[in-house]
Design a protein around this motif. Sequence first.
Motif, PDB file in Angstrom:
ATOM      1  N   LEU A 344     -11.141 -63.612  57.750  1.00 62.67           N
ATOM      2  CA  LEU A 344     -11.900 -64.558  56.927  1.00 62.67           C
ATOM      3  C   LEU A 344     -11.230 -65.925  56.884  1.00 62.67           C
ATOM      4  O   LEU A 344     -11.901 -66.965  56.959  1.00 62.67           O
ATOM      5  N   HIS A 345      -9.909 -65.948  56.776  1.00 63.95           N
ATOM      6  CA  HIS A 345      -9.199 -67.229  56.805  1.00 63.95           C
ATOM      7  C   HIS A 345      -9.357 -67.900  58.168  1.00 63.95           C
ATOM      8  O   HIS A 345      -9.526 -69.131  58.254  1.00 63.95           O
ATOM      9  N   ALA A 346      -9.312 -67.095  59.247  1.00 67.97           N
ATOM     10  CA  ALA A 346      -9.508 -67.664  60.583  1.00 67.97           C
ATOM     11  C   ALA A 346     -10.925 -68.223  60.729  1.00 67.97           C
ATOM     12  O   ALA A 346     -11.127 -69.295  61.325  1.00 67.97           O
ATOM     13  N   PHE A 347     -11.907 -67.529  60.169  1.00 67.55           N
ATOM     14  CA  PHE A 347     -13.286 -68.000  60.290  1.00 67.55           C
ATOM     15  C   PHE A 347     -13.498 -69.301  59.523  1.00 67.55           C
ATOM     16  O   PHE A 347     -14.332 -70.126  59.913  1.00 67.55           O
ATOM     17  N   ARG A 352     -14.923 -75.108  60.435  1.00 66.11           N
ATOM     18  CA  ARG A 352     -14.621 -76.538  60.435  1.00 66.11           C
ATOM     19  C   ARG A 352     -14.842 -77.142  61.818  1.00 66.11           C
ATOM     20  O   ARG A 352     -15.287 -78.289  61.948  1.00 66.11           O
ATOM     21  N   ALA A 353     -14.540 -76.356  62.855  1.00 59.75           N
ATOM     22  CA  ALA A 353     -14.731 -76.847  64.217  1.00 59.75           C
ATOM     23  C   ALA A 353     -16.157 -76.631  64.722  1.00 59.75           C
ATOM     24  O   ALA A 353     -16.678 -77.448  65.491  1.00 59.75           O
ATOM     25  N   GLU A 354     -16.776 -75.533  64.290  1.00 58.61           N
ATOM     26  CA  GLU A 354     -18.133 -75.183  64.717  1.00 58.61           C
ATOM     27  C   GLU A 354     -18.971 -74.888  63.473  1.00 58.61           C
ATOM     28  O   GLU A 354     -19.060 -73.734  63.020  1.00 58.61           O
ATOM     29  N   ARG A 358     -21.305 -68.183  62.801  1.00 57.53           N
ATOM     30  CA  ARG A 358     -21.531 -67.108  61.826  1.00 57.53           C
ATOM     31  C   ARG A 358     -20.542 -65.975  62.080  1.00 57.53           C
ATOM     32  O   ARG A 358     -20.058 -65.787  63.198  1.00 57.53           O
ATOM     33  N   LEU A 359     -20.274 -65.227  61.036  1.00 55.70           N
ATOM     34  CA  LEU A 359     -19.441 -64.026  61.138  1.00 55.70           C
ATOM     35  C   LEU A 359     -20.220 -62.865  60.535  1.00 55.70           C
ATOM     36  O   LEU A 359     -20.582 -62.903  59.353  1.00 55.70           O
ATOM     37  N   PRO A 471      -3.878 -66.254  61.412  1.00 60.82           N
ATOM     38  CA  PRO A 471      -5.257 -66.736  61.372  1.00 60.82           C
ATOM     39  C   PRO A 471      -5.497 -67.971  62.242  1.00 60.82           C
ATOM     40  O   PRO A 471      -6.572 -68.129  62.814  1.00 60.82           O
ATOM     41  N   ARG A 472      -4.486 -68.840  62.350  1.00 56.36           N
ATOM     42  CA  ARG A 472      -4.660 -70.047  63.151  1.00 56.36           C
ATOM     43  C   ARG A 472      -4.871 -69.710  64.621  1.00 56.36           C
ATOM     44  O   ARG A 472      -5.763 -70.242  65.284  1.00 56.36           O
ATOM     45  N   ALA A 473      -4.040 -68.814  65.154  1.00 55.84           N
ATOM     46  CA  ALA A 473      -4.189 -68.414  66.555  1.00 55.84           C
ATOM     47  C   ALA A 473      -5.508 -67.676  66.773  1.00 55.84           C
ATOM     48  O   ALA A 473      -6.174 -67.867  67.806  1.00 55.84           O
ATOM     49  N   LEU A 474      -5.896 -66.836  65.826  1.00 56.08           N
ATOM     50  CA  LEU A 474      -7.160 -66.115  65.934  1.00 56.08           C
ATOM     51  C   LEU A 474      -8.327 -67.091  65.956  1.00 56.08           C
ATOM     52  O   LEU A 474      -9.269 -66.942  66.752  1.00 56.08           O
TER      53      LEU A 474
END
Length: 601
Positions: A344-347, A352-354, A358-359, A471-474
């Motif tokens: 969820l943190h990665a999403f 922000r970028a896209e 959706r998840l 989360p950042r790498a994901l």
Amino acid sequence: MRIGLLTDGGYPYATGESRLWCDRLVRGLPQHEFDLFALSRSAHQEDQGWVRLPHHVSRVRTAPLWTPEDGTLRGSGERGLLARLVTGGGPSYGRRDRRRFAAHLEALATAICAPEDTGREPATDGGLFTEGLYGLAELARERGGLHLALRSETTVRILEAACRARGTGRTVQSATVLDHLAVAAELERALRPLSLDWYGQDSLGAVDLCHATSGGAAALPGLLAKRFFGVPLLVTEHGVQLRAHYLAATDAPFGAPVRALLATFHGQLAAEVYRQATVITPGNTHVRRWQQRCGADPARQRTVYPGMAAERFSPVGEDDDQGGPGTLVWVGRIEPAKDLIALLHAFAEVRRAEPDARLRVFGAPAEGGEGATYLAHCRALAAQLFPDEAVGAHAEGVSPVTFEEIGGPEVPDLAEAYAAGGVIVLSSVVEGFPISLVEAMFCGRATVSTDVGAVVEVIGGTGLVVPPRNPRALADACIALLRDPERRARLGAAARARALELFTVEQNLAAFRGIYLELISHAPVRREADAVDAHGEPLLFATPAEARLLGHWTQPQPPATGAWSEPGTGVPSWAAGAEPEPAPEPEGVCAAVHGPGDGDA
């Protein structure tokens, strides 16, 4: 060939681990005759009954690894444990047998209390541990009553003396009387297979090969069949039982001395299983490495991937449509080990970028209160991360995050769940063999996964892999694939080709077909008692030639209608009914969503 299939808490019961894999193995090798020796784990499992068995299953022997009082032993006070352990009744040992029992248990206790410095000459390659283990097994076979002896005050006193002997560690020496009682209770539970009535010429002594479908309790009957009758042992592990014990030990209500002693016991049992197995078939390289750390000989190991049915995913995999190009999909059983919090943190970074991404999370909470609590926590976090948008199934089409279950009108089955996304994500921090990734590969989907368990081995370069708890790498990996549809298509096609080559039911059956024939070709000739004369020579025409071929001339045929016998009766009632083909069952991650299966390790 007559195969003795040893299971622990699974096949032929309708619920349990490895149930689906065992069923496919038995049905896929109809040229062999199977005898099932099944250990059950609970009354609930037995109440669920058996799956339908094919005709070449000639016999089923079952035994429980549980008693009604097991749930009350743990967490009891010292007096409660003592009252339940010190029991009377049943067969009593004479003086000689009491000495035998004490000597064997002393050897076993010494081995697990001071494994590095026992001060005695080892009796076998396994030292004092195997001396005690097989000595107790022989006593149980000859005299019975082992379970009562292990629950006696003598057992507690022997454990106490072994813990306080010279050479034991500080942690073991600090054990209290309550710790000794707890260890005695756990040893009695772990050694229950030694007291079974399976060790006769008409049971395990009659099979050509023992195939244990896991280590631990399921392999114990195989060890004794090899010792008493020379039956070769094949051990298959899709998840290492010793590793599972280590992970579960933190949740057990035991202190450090009890955990240390039980860890040593299970470690030495695993080493003995690997030492005696003629061939060991780990389900992946991750399991293979664990087995080698526990003493498995690499020359006896052969990696055999668990086979999965690819047909159900073929319509999705053969379709050029890449699903929702801006949709990430996660499928599995919702529990803390899956680390949906990090996802969820990665999403949030992905959004922000896209902004149109959706998840979709497909799954149900794991059994017990922990799974439901974790799902509620994930829903709350999603609402916190996206406060300006409705989050939940009631707001699909607006919400960027949805929590859904498979089986509704929009997503009726598992394949449709994978078809809904352009990228499939796995965010676990603990994983064995990643069934969800294989299913996504069958569907021709690009994947982003964390580097845990056998993930890298399964993906093999056909997907992106990132460190767990990052989360950042994901997020960066997901963004890279969402922005590059051609790369997604290439990775998806490569993943599907790899899955079809390595992870199908057909390759699994071919591997075990060859292993069975190889093992029996090296096994010594074992003649049936009724087929030899007084001098041990074969009787001419004692066994009709057609008896070696499966068919209606060797098996009683069921009538057209009826039902099977109740579980636990020992053998199927062939007069009870014909056997229809079983209905398709959920497998892998779908089984994890809807009920126990053979997926997670």
